[in-house]
Motif scaffolding. Sequence first.
Motif, PDB file in Angstrom:
ATOM      1  N   GLY A   7       0.825  -1.195   0.000  1.00 29.33           N
ATOM      2  CA  GLY A   7       0.000   0.000   0.000  1.00 29.33           C
ATOM      3  C   GLY A   7       0.860   1.245   0.000  1.00 29.33           C
ATOM      4  O   GLY A   7       2.081   1.198  -0.152  1.00 29.33           O
ATOM      5  N   LEU A   8       0.199   2.389   0.160  1.00 28.21           N
ATOM      6  CA  LEU A   8       0.943   3.639   0.206  1.00 28.21           C
ATOM      7  C   LEU A   8       1.781   3.714   1.479  1.00 28.21           C
ATOM      8  O   LEU A   8       1.402   3.203   2.525  1.00 28.21           O
ATOM      9  CB  LEU A   8      -0.018   4.824   0.151  1.00 28.21           C
ATOM     10  CG  LEU A   8      -0.750   5.061  -1.169  1.00 28.21           C
ATOM     11  CD1 LEU A   8      -1.683   6.258  -1.034  1.00 28.21           C
ATOM     12  CD2 LEU A   8       0.235   5.274  -2.311  1.00 28.21           C
ATOM     13  N   HIS A 306      10.534  -0.244   1.806  1.00 26.29           N
ATOM     14  CA  HIS A 306       9.095  -0.479   1.781  1.00 26.29           C
ATOM     15  C   HIS A 306       8.755  -1.628   0.831  1.00 26.29           C
ATOM     16  O   HIS A 306       7.929  -2.484   1.146  1.00 26.29           O
ATOM     17  CB  HIS A 306       8.364   0.785   1.351  1.00 26.29           C
ATOM     18  CG  HIS A 306       6.869   0.656   1.360  1.00 26.29           C
ATOM     19  ND1 HIS A 306       6.135   0.496   2.514  1.00 26.29           N
ATOM     20  CD2 HIS A 306       5.963   0.653   0.361  1.00 26.29           C
ATOM     21  CE1 HIS A 306       4.857   0.417   2.236  1.00 26.29           C
ATOM     22  NE2 HIS A 306       4.716   0.497   0.931  1.00 26.29           N
ATOM     23  N   ALA A 307       9.406  -1.659  -0.336  1.00 26.75           N
ATOM     24  CA  ALA A 307       9.169  -2.743  -1.289  1.00 26.75           C
ATOM     25  C   ALA A 307       9.582  -4.085  -0.712  1.00 26.75           C
ATOM     26  O   ALA A 307       8.983  -5.125  -1.033  1.00 26.75           O
ATOM     27  CB  ALA A 307       9.933  -2.470  -2.590  1.00 26.75           C
ATOM     28  N   ASP A 312       5.695  -0.226   7.375  1.00 29.27           N
ATOM     29  CA  ASP A 312       4.629   0.541   6.725  1.00 29.27           C
ATOM     30  C   ASP A 312       5.107   1.913   6.295  1.00 29.27           C
ATOM     31  O   ASP A 312       4.434   2.577   5.499  1.00 29.27           O
ATOM     32  CB  ASP A 312       3.460   0.734   7.693  1.00 29.27           C
ATOM     33  CG  ASP A 312       2.719  -0.569   7.953  1.00 29.27           C
ATOM     34  OD1 ASP A 312       2.210  -1.158   6.995  1.00 29.27           O
ATOM     35  OD2 ASP A 312       2.655  -0.983   9.129  1.00 29.27           O
ATOM     36  N   GLY A 313       6.218   2.370   6.841  1.00 30.62           N
ATOM     37  CA  GLY A 313       6.702   3.694   6.501  1.00 30.62           C
ATOM     38  C   GLY A 313       7.847   4.109   7.399  1.00 30.62           C
ATOM     39  O   GLY A 313       8.501   3.266   8.035  1.00 30.62           O
ATOM     40  N   PHE A 314       8.066   5.430   7.492  1.00 26.75           N
ATOM     41  CA  PHE A 314       9.224   5.956   8.202  1.00 26.75           C
ATOM     42  C   PHE A 314       8.852   7.169   9.044  1.00 26.75           C
ATOM     43  O   PHE A 314       8.016   7.987   8.654  1.00 26.75           O
ATOM     44  CB  PHE A 314      10.325   6.357   7.210  1.00 26.75           C
ATOM     45  CG  PHE A 314      11.017   5.182   6.578  1.00 26.75           C
ATOM     46  CD1 PHE A 314      12.281   4.782   7.008  1.00 26.75           C
ATOM     47  CD2 PHE A 314      10.410   4.453   5.566  1.00 26.75           C
ATOM     48  CE1 PHE A 314      12.913   3.686   6.448  1.00 26.75           C
ATOM     49  CE2 PHE A 314      11.034   3.353   4.993  1.00 26.75           C
ATOM     50  CZ  PHE A 314      12.287   2.976   5.436  1.00 26.75           C
ATOM     51  N   ARG A 339       6.262   8.846  -7.817  1.00 26.54           N
ATOM     52  CA  ARG A 339       6.311   7.407  -8.105  1.00 26.54           C
ATOM     53  C   ARG A 339       5.033   6.685  -7.685  1.00 26.54           C
ATOM     54  O   ARG A 339       4.921   5.468  -7.857  1.00 26.54           O
ATOM     55  CB  ARG A 339       7.505   6.773  -7.388  1.00 26.54           C
ATOM     56  CG  ARG A 339       8.853   7.259  -7.879  1.00 26.54           C
ATOM     57  CD  ARG A 339       9.983   6.507  -7.197  1.00 26.54           C
ATOM     58  NE  ARG A 339      11.278   6.945  -7.657  1.00 26.54           N
ATOM     59  CZ  ARG A 339      12.433   6.415  -7.245  1.00 26.54           C
ATOM     60  NH1 ARG A 339      12.420   5.415  -6.357  1.00 26.54           N
ATOM     61  NH2 ARG A 339      13.571   6.868  -7.701  1.00 26.54           N
ATOM     62  N   GLY A 340       4.106   7.410  -7.110  1.00 29.82           N
ATOM     63  CA  GLY A 340       2.855   6.796  -6.682  1.00 29.82           C
ATOM     64  C   GLY A 340       2.968   6.005  -5.401  1.00 29.82           C
ATOM     65  O   GLY A 340       2.107   5.172  -5.098  1.00 29.82           O
TER      66      GLY A 340
END
Length: 377
Positions: A7-8, A306-307, A312-314, A339-340
């Motif tokens: 996800g984002l 993330h990939a 989930d994030g930073f 990059r979306g």
Amino acid sequence: MSARYGGLLHLAAALDQPGAPGTESFVELARLAERGGLDFVTLDDSAARPGADALGVLCRVAPATRRIGLVPTVTTADPEPLRAQGAVATLDRLSRGRAGWRLDLGAPGRSFEGEAVPDRWFEGEAAPGRWFEGEAVPGRSLGGEAVPGRSFEGEAVQGRSFGGAAGTGGLSGGGRPRWGDFTGGAFPGQDPPAAPRPPQGRPVHVVDVTDDHARTVAARYADVALVRATTPVQAAGERDRLLEQAGSFGRRPGSARILVSLLVDLGDGERAAQPGHGGGGPRPTGRGPLYRGGPVDLAELIAAWHAAGVADGFHLVPVEPRRDLERLVNGTAALLQHRGLFRTFYPGSTLREHLGLPRPVTPYATSGATLTTTDRI
């Protein structure tokens, strides 16, 4: 508890500026972070900063911002935890549902007015003083399960307020709610006045995972867990330990977000990365993992981690707040948006909506509802 990979991204940043006077600079940085679409900003209490504490500063930032989450560090080693919980609930109302609470756990075995508190106090197992599960004082809940009309998480009692005129929820001159005295219960001291339930139901709990004690608290209670790592493998190990322990407490998948916390120094531009910096990855320091390089390299690192499904994030802590946050927003975040991988606008208005977390439900929200420990998280 689960990281939603694919996800984002979720991005957050610290606003810490030791020695900064007043609140104007914090307002400016919070607005900058909001323009970048960041989920939330954090602010630690610092003896080097004059004036209001972190909670007081963000109470003043709230009306100057519209969407970004506001997460002050508030100690849980306060002899009056009701005060801390009620004050954060007031920030949630001032910000219309954007408040969080970064729990400063202090040291295990800390004391309350000379009486030692068991290490398991935060795990809800040290009777009668547990409060994360709303059982600290009969009729005075910290977890959202209070008797209706007696709690800021329940229904309001008419004519009661947080330091302002009746029903206004105004702040007192010191930037903190005012309280009525009471005695008895697990925490002698003061009782928060009744007030409407906060817009989010309960402000978001953020826990920095620095040791086994903090990891246990995060696994059981955190809405957002901040982990420290210098490599994707280390981050994945922290994630796996958290998920395993959270599962042992009955946590449901998706009940929390896991963010990697990094110090960032973006002052070197896009020069060739030194070993252990920039493209070489963060390096360990006394203050935690440090990334030093440029905003483009940082975007590459964030996207790659993330990939790989490690978080989930930073949560990013600028070494030079004004310079690094500007480069983070205008460089790193903008590239991730292109990059979306990161949002270009806020789809909701509350911090829980930014993070994709559900609003907690109390037994009084729906008749006959049964609340489990998992639901309280």
